[in-house]
Design a protein around this motif. Structure first.
Motif, PDB file in Angstrom:
ATOM      1  N   GLY A 290     -80.612 -88.660  25.935  1.00 48.12           N
ATOM      2  CA  GLY A 290     -80.201 -87.346  25.438  1.00 48.12           C
ATOM      3  C   GLY A 290     -78.840 -87.337  24.789  1.00 48.12           C
ATOM      4  N   LYS A 291     -78.214 -88.515  24.633  1.00 47.50           N
ATOM      5  CA  LYS A 291     -76.905 -88.561  23.959  1.00 47.50           C
ATOM      6  C   LYS A 291     -77.075 -88.381  22.459  1.00 47.50           C
ATOM      7  CE  LYS A 291     -73.332 -90.467  26.563  1.00 47.50           C
ATOM      8  NZ  LYS A 291     -72.698 -91.690  26.977  1.00 47.50           N
ATOM      9  N   LYS A 292     -76.043 -87.835  21.856  1.00 52.61           N
ATOM     10  CA  LYS A 292     -76.087 -87.656  20.401  1.00 52.61           C
ATOM     11  C   LYS A 292     -75.923 -89.000  19.701  1.00 52.61           C
ATOM     12  CE  LYS A 292     -74.698 -82.918  19.955  1.00 52.61           C
ATOM     13  NZ  LYS A 292     -73.924 -82.274  21.022  1.00 52.61           N
ATOM     14  N   VAL A 293     -76.701 -89.216  18.671  1.00 49.45           N
ATOM     15  CA  VAL A 293     -76.584 -90.445  17.888  1.00 49.45           C
ATOM     16  C   VAL A 293     -76.052 -90.075  16.515  1.00 49.45           C
ATOM     17  CG1 VAL A 293     -77.833 -92.395  16.920  1.00 49.45           C
ATOM     18  CG2 VAL A 293     -78.518 -91.468  19.132  1.00 49.45           C
ATOM     19  N   ILE A 294     -74.950 -90.710  16.110  1.00 50.31           N
ATOM     20  CA  ILE A 294     -74.359 -90.365  14.816  1.00 50.31           C
ATOM     21  C   ILE A 294     -74.369 -91.570  13.890  1.00 50.31           C
ATOM     22  CG2 ILE A 294     -72.895 -88.494  15.626  1.00 50.31           C
ATOM     23  CD1 ILE A 294     -70.643 -90.484  15.901  1.00 50.31           C
ATOM     24  N   ASP A 295     -74.375 -91.298  12.602  1.00 44.42           N
ATOM     25  CA  ASP A 295     -74.420 -92.394  11.630  1.00 44.42           C
ATOM     26  C   ASP A 295     -73.006 -92.827  11.262  1.00 44.42           C
ATOM     27  OD1 ASP A 295     -73.448 -90.549   9.910  1.00 44.42           O
ATOM     28  OD2 ASP A 295     -75.103 -90.648   8.484  1.00 44.42           O
ATOM     29  N   GLN A 296     -72.905 -93.698  10.261  1.00 40.70           N
ATOM     30  CA  GLN A 296     -71.594 -94.267   9.956  1.00 40.70           C
ATOM     31  C   GLN A 296     -70.605 -93.231   9.429  1.00 40.70           C
ATOM     32  OE1 GLN A 296     -73.072 -97.319   7.533  1.00 40.70           O
ATOM     33  NE2 GLN A 296     -73.464 -96.044   5.739  1.00 40.70           N
ATOM     34  N   ASN A 297     -71.130 -92.113   8.914  1.00 44.04           N
ATOM     35  CA  ASN A 297     -70.220 -91.068   8.435  1.00 44.04           C
ATOM     36  C   ASN A 297     -70.034 -89.961   9.471  1.00 44.04           C
ATOM     37  OD1 ASN A 297     -70.232 -92.432   5.951  1.00 44.04           O
ATOM     38  ND2 ASN A 297     -72.171 -91.409   5.438  1.00 44.04           N
ATOM     39  N   ASP A 298     -70.371 -90.279  10.721  1.00 44.51           N
ATOM     40  CA  ASP A 298     -70.266 -89.313  11.822  1.00 44.51           C
ATOM     41  C   ASP A 298     -71.191 -88.117  11.657  1.00 44.51           C
ATOM     42  OD1 ASP A 298     -68.580 -90.870  13.176  1.00 44.51           O
ATOM     43  OD2 ASP A 298     -66.747 -89.764  12.685  1.00 44.51           O
ATOM     44  N   ASP A 299     -72.266 -88.276  10.879  1.00 50.13           N
ATOM     45  CA  ASP A 299     -73.249 -87.201  10.790  1.00 50.13           C
ATOM     46  C   ASP A 299     -74.280 -87.371  11.895  1.00 50.13           C
ATOM     47  OD1 ASP A 299     -72.150 -85.898   8.691  1.00 50.13           O
ATOM     48  OD2 ASP A 299     -73.227 -87.077   7.167  1.00 50.13           O
ATOM     49  N   LEU A 300     -74.724 -86.258  12.416  1.00 51.21           N
ATOM     50  CA  LEU A 300     -75.675 -86.306  13.519  1.00 51.21           C
ATOM     51  C   LEU A 300     -77.059 -86.736  13.031  1.00 51.21           C
ATOM     52  CD1 LEU A 300     -76.028 -85.630  16.561  1.00 51.21           C
ATOM     53  CD2 LEU A 300     -76.890 -83.413  15.827  1.00 51.21           C
ATOM     54  N   LEU A 301     -77.634 -87.729  13.718  1.00 54.19           N
ATOM     55  CA  LEU A 301     -78.974 -88.174  13.359  1.00 54.19           C
ATOM     56  C   LEU A 301     -80.025 -87.591  14.297  1.00 54.19           C
ATOM     57  CD1 LEU A 301     -78.323 -91.958  12.684  1.00 54.19           C
ATOM     58  CD2 LEU A 301     -78.826 -90.206  10.996  1.00 54.19           C
ATOM     59  N   GLY A 302     -79.637 -87.324  15.527  1.00 47.74           N
ATOM     60  CA  GLY A 302     -80.581 -86.806  16.522  1.00 47.74           C
ATOM     61  C   GLY A 302     -80.075 -87.190  17.901  1.00 47.74           C
ATOM     62  N   THR A 303     -80.927 -86.998  18.913  1.00 44.51           N
ATOM     63  CA  THR A 303     -80.523 -87.414  20.253  1.00 44.51           C
ATOM     64  C   THR A 303     -81.397 -88.576  20.700  1.00 44.51           C
ATOM     65  OG1 THR A 303     -81.993 -85.760  21.177  1.00 44.51           O
ATOM     66  CG2 THR A 303     -79.683 -85.171  21.004  1.00 44.51           C
ATOM     67  N   LEU A 304     -80.814 -89.414  21.515  1.00 43.91           N
ATOM     68  CA  LEU A 304     -81.536 -90.584  21.991  1.00 43.91           C
ATOM     69  C   LEU A 304     -82.646 -90.144  22.947  1.00 43.91           C
ATOM     70  CD1 LEU A 304     -80.784 -93.962  22.279  1.00 43.91           C
ATOM     71  CD2 LEU A 304     -80.976 -93.121  24.588  1.00 43.91           C
ATOM     72  N   CYS A 305     -83.864 -90.580  22.698  1.00 40.70           N
ATOM     73  CA  CYS A 305     -84.932 -90.149  23.597  1.00 40.70           C
ATOM     74  C   CYS A 305     -85.686 -91.316  24.211  1.00 40.70           C
ATOM     75  CB  CYS A 305     -85.881 -89.177  22.920  1.00 40.70           C
ATOM     76  SG  CYS A 305     -86.932 -89.918  21.696  1.00 40.70           S
ATOM     77  N   ASP A 306     -85.463 -92.508  23.720  1.00 43.91           N
ATOM     78  CA  ASP A 306     -86.163 -93.646  24.320  1.00 43.91           C
ATOM     79  C   ASP A 306     -85.502 -94.934  23.839  1.00 43.91           C
ATOM     80  OD1 ASP A 306     -87.999 -95.001  25.813  1.00 43.91           O
ATOM     81  OD2 ASP A 306     -89.706 -93.856  25.072  1.00 43.91           O
TER      82      ASP A 306
ATOM     83  N   GLY B 135     -92.068 -78.939  15.753  1.00 47.52           N
ATOM     84  CA  GLY B 135     -92.165 -79.902  14.660  1.00 47.52           C
ATOM     85  C   GLY B 135     -91.212 -81.050  14.885  1.00 47.52           C
ATOM     86  N   ARG B 136     -91.202 -81.557  16.084  1.00 45.83           N
ATOM     87  CA  ARG B 136     -90.277 -82.624  16.449  1.00 45.83           C
ATOM     88  C   ARG B 136     -90.561 -83.895  15.659  1.00 45.83           C
ATOM     89  NH1 ARG B 136     -89.717 -83.328  22.625  1.00 45.83           N
ATOM     90  NH2 ARG B 136     -88.451 -81.505  22.232  1.00 45.83           N
ATOM     91  N   ARG B 137     -89.485 -84.562  15.239  1.00 44.64           N
ATOM     92  CA  ARG B 137     -89.623 -85.809  14.498  1.00 44.64           C
ATOM     93  C   ARG B 137     -88.912 -86.945  15.246  1.00 44.64           C
ATOM     94  NH1 ARG B 137     -92.842 -83.420  12.221  1.00 44.64           N
ATOM     95  NH2 ARG B 137     -93.215 -83.053  10.006  1.00 44.64           N
ATOM     96  N   PHE B 138     -89.500 -88.117  15.140  1.00 39.63           N
ATOM     97  CA  PHE B 138     -88.889 -89.284  15.778  1.00 39.63           C
ATOM     98  C   PHE B 138     -88.457 -90.297  14.728  1.00 39.63           C
ATOM     99  CE2 PHE B 138     -91.915 -87.499  18.753  1.00 39.63           C
ATOM    100  CZ  PHE B 138     -91.157 -87.401  19.894  1.00 39.63           C
ATOM    101  N   ALA B 139     -87.499 -91.102  15.066  1.00 46.16           N
ATOM    102  CA  ALA B 139     -87.091 -92.189  14.175  1.00 46.16           C
ATOM    103  C   ALA B 139     -86.631 -93.353  15.015  1.00 46.16           C
ATOM    104  CB  ALA B 139     -85.969 -91.719  13.263  1.00 46.16           C
TER     105      ALA B 139
END
Lengths: 428, 422
Positions: free
Chosen positions: A12-28, A52-56
């Protein structure tokens, strides 16, 4: 830096990209099993949106920070979101977390409340599964509240100290009939509670050499020494091989000299010389002396670390000596009494003087007969003497009766066992 | 001898024997469902609303069949209990909150069962100081000393005694034309008391705990995929039988108490009031039926609750374990019996309200359980070829939406005129 990390802490932690933009939360977390004992994290799975949840999925190699937040070295545009949850060889949430643990008879035992990872170089290795109440509280997010409450009102509660871990090594994921994803223990469930928590040395034996070294590097130096001594000689060699010579020299300096000698004897001659040069002079001199002796003679077996006192010392000095050396030396139960030229006058053990008046001369408490071996005496002789006098240590003297070191019974046993083992194999 | 052999080998006879072997979980679950709280609710429904609530038993039967069949299917397809599946698929947080609500609701239910034991035996002039502790001890013995097989036999026998209510129904001499008219073409009024009663009836007939119990007992029996059709018969049979019993209870009370305008508050009142209206036999039968139902449910509920909560939370379970090996399991089991029976012994404890609210609590919790069940049974990875088809999905979702709507209605009413409950 914490060496171990719980899955509940990153879920459930926030995952951010190299520009500190939010990508989503860790789910697995997807794990790679391969042939290794401890699965290694291969992908992180993130989710976003509620309806409409999306995974990546993001390869774990991109993770550059995993402390307070998860930072990954990808651009937002590279991340492909999809409807289905990605699956891996071993998916933590799907295959491990909340699943049943059964014992060898396929009897239901408990459930996995949390997963305990070993963190090496930003990668996670599945080390333990947590089946205890603390894990449950952690998952519910009540850990701190419950701890605070119990510490105030029931400070002696076993809940506060008790962790119920099962080493991943002792489990296997399997499908039992129609029931999917069951972790089976390969040890009897009665033994569960006896498994010691987090034995680093044991875990290291099952890692590959690079992982081993990364883990070793991340340890504090005092922990490093302890873990290193617990390792088997081949593992020690592997680690020394990986280390820079300076670091290796420093490490050898800090471990007991008989261990260091064992190790140096197994290394290539050039390497030994390089390492000896890098060590402090006092230590290297000692080691050089030891290295010159035949391997299975008293001189080769002995350690030069022992406690000694001058002949006019009193019992209270002996006590003080022991207290001072509790941390450092392995052999603190015996004290050797020497004159100015380091001739052995006698030796005594803690048992002999612990009940004596503190002003009694220490010489009065020595064993009546002065038992010792010479540096060129063979193993058989040492073993016979140890057995005859029921000693666990024996002093070693050179041809001038100067005390050079001591031999402990476990050093002798080790050699004897390898001899016995060799004979046994011959028989076969 | 050859003839016997041939009969034995014909498919129908063989199937019948297989059915007999498998029979149990479905029939037992459906019957336990007509427990003390259930009988009280049906009696009140009959006594206060006459035949006007009878119609609801028809859709309830359908819903019961559909829902119970889903449980049976999940049990056979996954080999796991419902609490197991919820924990494994929805995580620990949801499971935890669901479990404590279930615990509270089931505790209320257990209290209701012991209250039913006390009430029914008082009709036979046994003081509750004697009857309740004995009942608690009996319940405890059955579980600790018995095996699943012997316990199941006792339970199946207990199911037979529900027939007493059918007799009561006939003894009460209802006007059958009116009964049928109301069943098929009901006069529905949606005031506060009526809707509370309706939610209560649904709550007691389709109780949350029975989904857990049914699924676990099928799993315990180790029934294979091939035997599934027999399980289905067992479940459908039970799901029809239970509302039939309920039907006769409502009819018996409506034909006598409602007609005479007797105001009752409990199943015991109903039994007592039956005497002058339908004779002594009706009273005895009614009271005995209540006792049977209460003790039966009291044997099942605490155990089923303890099992299901421990399964969900991942604690050790099993009556063959020592206390130290499964402290949570034995703790819960003991607490449920001790509190459930103990509360009944407290003088002036509002037992009637508890019994009634236990049913309403069931009704409120049920939609959540149903939603989880629907999500699980549509999980292809879990169920394989056993997933729900579209028709079943539509019907079940409709049921869930209806129950939620009724619950909301009841909450809305109770907010607009508080203090009117009961």
């Amino acid at each position: 830096m914490d060496l171990f990390i719980f899955f509940s802490e990153i879920l459930g932690k926030k995952v951010i990209d190299q520009n500190d933009d939010l990508l989503g939360t860790l789910c697995d977390v997807g794990m790679n099993v391969g042939k290794d004992v401890y699965p290694k994290s291969s992908h992180l799975v993130i989710k976003k949106g509620f309806f409409g949840r999306r995974f990546a999925q993001i390869p774990w190699g991109k993770v550059c920070e995993l402390n307070k937040k998860f930072k990954v070295l990808v651009a937002k545009e590279e991340v492909k979101y999809q409807k289905e949850r990605p699956q891996y060889e071993l998916t933590v949430c799907r295959d491990v977390l909340d699943q049943q643990v059964v014992d060898t008879d396929d009897q239901k035992v408990v459930r996995v409340n949390d997963v305990n990872f070993l963190k090496v170089d930003n990668y996670l290795y599945m080390a333990h599964v947590d089946v205890g109440m603390r894990g449950l509280a952690r998952r519910l997010g009540w850990s701190e509240a419950i701890d605070a409450f119990l510490k105030t009102f029931f400070a002696r509660s076993t809940y506060l100290t008790r962790e119920d871990f099962i080493p991943w090594k002792n489990t296997q994921v399997l499908t039992l009939g129609r029931t999917k994803n069951v972790l089976r223990l390969n040890i009897a469930k009665e033994k569960l509670s006896q498994i010691p928590p987090a034995e680093l040395a044991e875990i290291m034996e099952d890692l590959d050499i690079f992982e081993k070294y990364s883990l070793f590097k991340s340890l504090e130096s005092s922990v490093q020494q302890r873990v290193f001594s617990d390792l088997a000689t081949p593992e020690q060699e592997e680690i020394i091989d990986q280390m820079s010579d300076e670091a290796a020299g420093k490490l050898l300096e800090s471990i007991p000299s008989d261990d260091a000698v064992d190790l140096l004897l197994n290394l290539p001659k050039e390497k030994t010389i390089v390492l000896m040069r890098l060590m402090g002079t006092k230590k290297s001199k000692k080691l050089r002396e030891l290295l010159d002796f035949e391997r299975d003679s008293a001189g080769g077996l002995m350690t030069t670390e022992y406690l000694y006192l001058p002949q006019n010392a009193l019992v209270k000095d002996a006590m003080k000596k022991i207290q001072e050396n509790v941390q450092s030396s392995a052999n603190i139960y015996h004290i050797y009494i020497v004159d100015e030229k380091h001739h052995l006058l006698g030796f005594t053990s803690l048992r002999n003087f612990i009940n004596e008046d503190s002003w009694t001369p220490i010489l009065d408490t020595c064993y009546p007969k002065n038992v010792f071996v010479h540096t060129d005496d063979g193993m058989e002789e040492i073993a016979l003497l140890l057995e005859k006098y029921k000693f666990s240590v024996i002093p070693v003297l050179d041809e001038n009766d100067v005390l050079k070191g001591v031999i402990t019974i476990d050093d002798v046993l080790e050699e004897l066992i390898s001899i016995a083992w060799g004979k046994y194999k011959e028989k076969l | 001898m050859q003839i016997i052999e041939r009969i034995k080998n014909t498919r129908m006879v063989r199937n019948f024997f297989i059915f007999l072997a498998i029979m149990g979980p479905g029939i037992i679950t459906a019957n336990v469902d007509n427990d003390a709280g259930g009988i009280a609710t049906y009696s009140l429904a009959g006594a206060h609303f006459g035949y006007t609530l009878l119609w609801s038993l028809v859709p309830i039967t359908l819903a019961l069949i559909i829902i119970q069949e889903m449980c049976a299917r999940m049990a056979v397809a996954t080999g796991k209990g419902l609490a197991d599946l919820i924990r494994e698929n929805f995580g620990v947080k949801i499971t935890f909150h669901l479990m404590w609500v279930l615990l509270v609701v089931n505790l209320l239910n257990v209290m209701a069962e012991f209250a039913g034991v006390a009430a029914s035996l008082e009709i036979f002039h046994v003081n509750k100081i004697v009857s309740v502790p004995f009942a608690a001890l009996f319940v405890w013995m059955i579980v600790v000393k018995g095996t699943y097989k012997s316990v199941e036999k006792i339970f199946l026998t207990a199911c037979l005694f529900y027939v007493t209510y059918v007799f009561s129904g006939f003894i009460a001499k209802p006007e059958w034309t009116e009964v049928f008219r109301q069943t098929i073409k009901p006069e529905i009024t949606f005031d506060f008391k009526y809707s509370v009663m309706l939610v209560g009836i649904i709550g007691t007939t389709i109780a949350p705990w029975m989904q857990f119990y049914l699924q676990s007992s099928i799993v315990d029996k180790g029934i294979s995929v091939e035997e599934y059709k027999h399980v289905r018969m067992d479940v459908v049979g039970g799901s029809i039988l239970a509302p039939v019993v309920a039907f006769f209870i409502v009819v018996a009370c409506a034909a006598t108490l409602f007609k005479a305008g007797v105001n009752i508050e409990s199943a015991k009142d109903a039994a007592m009031a039956l005497e002058p209206l339908a004779g002594k036999n009706a009273k005895w039968l009614f009271a005995f039926g209540l006792f049977n139902a209460s003790i039966f449910a009291a044997s099942v509920l605490p155990l089923s609750t303890a099992y299901c909560i421990c399964e969900g939370m991942g604690w050790n379970t099993g009556v063959d374990k020592r206390f130290e090996e499964a402290p949570q399991f034995f703790g819960l089991y003991t607490a449920l019996i001790v509190i459930g029976a103990g509360v009944v012994l407290i003088p002036n404890f509002p037992l009637l309200k508890i019994m009634y609210f236990s049913q309403v609590g069931n009704g409120i919790l049920l939609p959540f359980i149903l939603i989880f069940m629907l999500l699980l049974i549509n999980n292809k990875e879990l169920m394989g070829d056993f997933v729900n088809n579209r028709f079943l999905n539509i019907v079940t979702w409709l049921t869930v939406v209806l129950i939620i709507a009724l619950t909301l209605l009841m909450v809305a009413f109770s907010l607009s005129n508080p203090g009117q409950l009961i």
